[in-house]
Design a protein around this motif. Structure first.
Motif, short mmCIF file in Angstrom:
data_model
loop_
_atom_site.label_atom_id
_atom_site.label_comp_id
_atom_site.label_asym_id
_atom_site.label_seq_id
_atom_site.Cartn_x
_atom_site.Cartn_y
_atom_site.Cartn_z
N LEU A 126 0.85 -1.30 -0.17
CA LEU A 126 0.11 -0.02 0.04
C LEU A 126 0.89 1.32 -0.22
O LEU A 126 0.54 2.03 -0.75
CB LEU A 126 -0.99 0.09 1.13
N PHE A 127 1.87 1.20 0.62
CA PHE A 127 2.99 2.62 0.81
C PHE A 127 3.32 2.73 -0.61
O PHE A 127 3.30 3.92 -1.13
CB PHE A 127 3.82 2.05 1.81
N LEU A 128 3.98 1.70 -1.40
CA LEU A 128 4.68 1.87 -2.45
C LEU A 128 3.73 2.03 -3.71
O LEU A 128 4.06 3.07 -4.42
CB LEU A 128 5.25 0.60 -2.86
N LEU A 129 2.25 1.77 -3.58
CA LEU A 129 1.52 2.10 -4.55
C LEU A 129 0.88 3.41 -4.21
O LEU A 129 0.50 4.40 -5.10
CB LEU A 129 0.13 1.24 -4.34
N CYS A 130 0.80 3.80 -2.96
CA CYS A 130 0.54 5.45 -2.69
C CYS A 130 1.77 6.29 -3.23
O CYS A 130 1.25 7.24 -3.75
CB CYS A 130 0.35 5.58 -1.11
N ILE A 131 2.81 5.97 -3.04
CA ILE A 131 3.90 6.75 -3.65
C ILE A 131 3.74 6.88 -5.14
O ILE A 131 4.11 7.82 -5.63
CB ILE A 131 5.08 6.18 -3.17
N TYR A 156 7.64 1.27 -10.25
CA TYR A 156 7.00 0.68 -9.07
C TYR A 156 6.24 -0.49 -8.98
O TYR A 156 6.12 -1.12 -7.88
CB TYR A 156 6.12 2.13 -8.51
N ASN A 157 5.88 -0.79 -10.18
CA ASN A 157 4.98 -2.05 -10.23
C ASN A 157 6.00 -3.22 -10.21
O ASN A 157 5.80 -4.25 -9.50
CB ASN A 157 4.42 -2.10 -11.48
N LYS A 159 8.59 -3.08 -8.60
CA LYS A 159 9.14 -3.04 -7.16
C LYS A 159 8.07 -3.69 -5.98
O LYS A 159 8.48 -4.67 -5.21
CB LYS A 159 9.46 -1.60 -6.58
N ARG A 160 6.84 -3.45 -6.43
CA ARG A 160 5.67 -3.69 -5.42
C ARG A 160 5.50 -5.40 -5.69
O ARG A 160 4.87 -6.00 -4.76
CB ARG A 160 4.57 -2.97 -5.82
N LEU A 161 5.96 -5.83 -6.83
CA LEU A 161 5.60 -7.30 -6.94
C LEU A 161 6.50 -8.01 -6.01
O LEU A 161 5.97 -9.13 -5.35
CB LEU A 161 6.04 -7.75 -8.31
N VAL A 162 7.90 -7.51 -5.60
CA VAL A 162 8.53 -8.05 -4.51
C VAL A 162 7.76 -8.08 -3.38
O VAL A 162 7.70 -8.99 -2.52
CB VAL A 162 9.83 -7.63 -4.58
N THR A 163 7.12 -6.98 -2.99
CA THR A 163 6.69 -6.94 -1.60
C THR A 163 5.12 -7.55 -1.46
O THR A 163 4.88 -8.05 -0.45
CB THR A 163 6.33 -5.31 -1.36
N ILE A 164 4.73 -7.83 -2.75
CA ILE A 164 3.15 -8.54 -2.70
C ILE A 164 3.52 -10.13 -2.67
O ILE A 164 2.97 -10.89 -2.03
CB ILE A 164 2.48 -8.39 -4.06
N ILE A 193 -2.02 -11.52 -8.72
CA ILE A 193 -2.40 -11.66 -9.94
C ILE A 193 -2.78 -10.32 -10.85
O ILE A 193 -2.19 -10.18 -11.91
CB ILE A 193 -3.87 -12.59 -10.03
N LEU A 194 -3.33 -9.28 -10.18
CA LEU A 194 -3.47 -8.09 -10.72
C LEU A 194 -2.41 -7.41 -11.11
O LEU A 194 -2.20 -6.73 -12.61
CB LEU A 194 -4.45 -7.20 -9.87
N TRP A 195 -1.17 -7.17 -10.40
CA TRP A 195 -0.23 -6.52 -10.60
C TRP A 195 0.74 -7.38 -11.48
O TRP A 195 1.65 -6.66 -12.16
CB TRP A 195 0.45 -5.73 -9.47
N ALA A 196 0.86 -8.33 -11.52
CA ALA A 196 1.48 -9.21 -12.20
C ALA A 196 0.98 -9.23 -13.81
O ALA A 196 1.87 -8.83 -14.71
CB ALA A 196 1.66 -10.66 -11.91
#
Length: 220
Positions: A126-131, A156-157, A159-164, A193-196
């Motif tokens: 959530l933090f990275l998506l908000c940024i 950011y997508n 980077k966020r896949l790692v956190t997801i 699934i969505l962000w991949a």
């Protein structure tokens, strides 16, 4: 978003930077996302590596804007995709609900119920998506070139896949049951699934080629 065209770009000549573009105001939703990210960071729910990624990405955006994709003299403000598109509009709304609203509600529910593990697992995404949302507005309002506007969600997508994936693993390693655990698992899997798909099915194969074509050739 500000995207430029130049007849010299396709031939390899030096691209002359544009005069400073007119700046626009940030949309309220960009400021709200920044506020949510700040609250998550203030409550120490975000790892230091994700916090450090923010200034690094901002510095890299300016570096690429200066040396790789500067605004061009013939830049215009047209978009690659019309946001009124009957498929794109619902897709963006669905992504906002699944990626922003539901994780935020899940974190608040976990925090109010004393489930620190569930809140901590969902917070980095959530933090990275908000940024990301804030930086998308920032690059648009400050008149960066179209490739730089596209660079933000791609970076950011990724980077966020790692956190997801870490979020998914954390949810399935938890021993306690209950409604929050089920909700956390469902949200984590759905977001993975969505962000991949968003990265590998849309941003890289569809959006990025059109952005670069617009930037270098000026085709609309």
């Amino acid at each position: 978003m500000s995207d430029g065209v130049s007849p010299t770009a396709a031939t390899g000549d030096i691209v002359q930077p544009a005069t400073p573009p007119r700046r626009r105001s940030l949309n309220p939703r960009h400021l709200i996302c920044l506020a949510v990210a700040a609250v998550l960071a203030a409550y120490q729910m975000v790892p230091s590596t994700d916090l450090a990624f923010v200034p690094f990405s901002l510095a890299y955006i300016y570096f690429l804007s200066a040396f790789a994709f500067p605004p061009l003299r013939s830049a215009d403000n047209s978009r690659v995709f019309d946001l009124r598109n009957r498929l794109l509009g619902p897709y963006i709304s669905f992504a906002a609900i699944l990626g922003l609203l539901l994780p935020l509600l899940h974190i608040l529910d976990c925090a109010s119920g004393g489930d620190k593990g569930g809140a901590a697992a969902a917070a980095p995404h959530l933090f990275l998506l908000c940024i990301q949302v804030f930086f998308e507005g920032f690059t648009f309002s400050r008149g960066f070139s179209l490739p730089m506007f596209a660079f933000v969600p791609i970076l950011y997508n990724s980077k966020r896949l790692v956190t997801i994936f870490w979020w998914v693993a954390s949810e399935f390693e938890r021993a306690e049951g209950g409604r929050r655990m089920v909700a956390g698992r469902a949200l984590a899997v759905a977001n993975s699934i969505l962000w991949a798909y968003n990265l590998f099915g849309f941003l890289l194969p569809v959006y990025l080629p059109r952005v670069l074509k617009r930037y270098y050739s000026g085709s609309k």
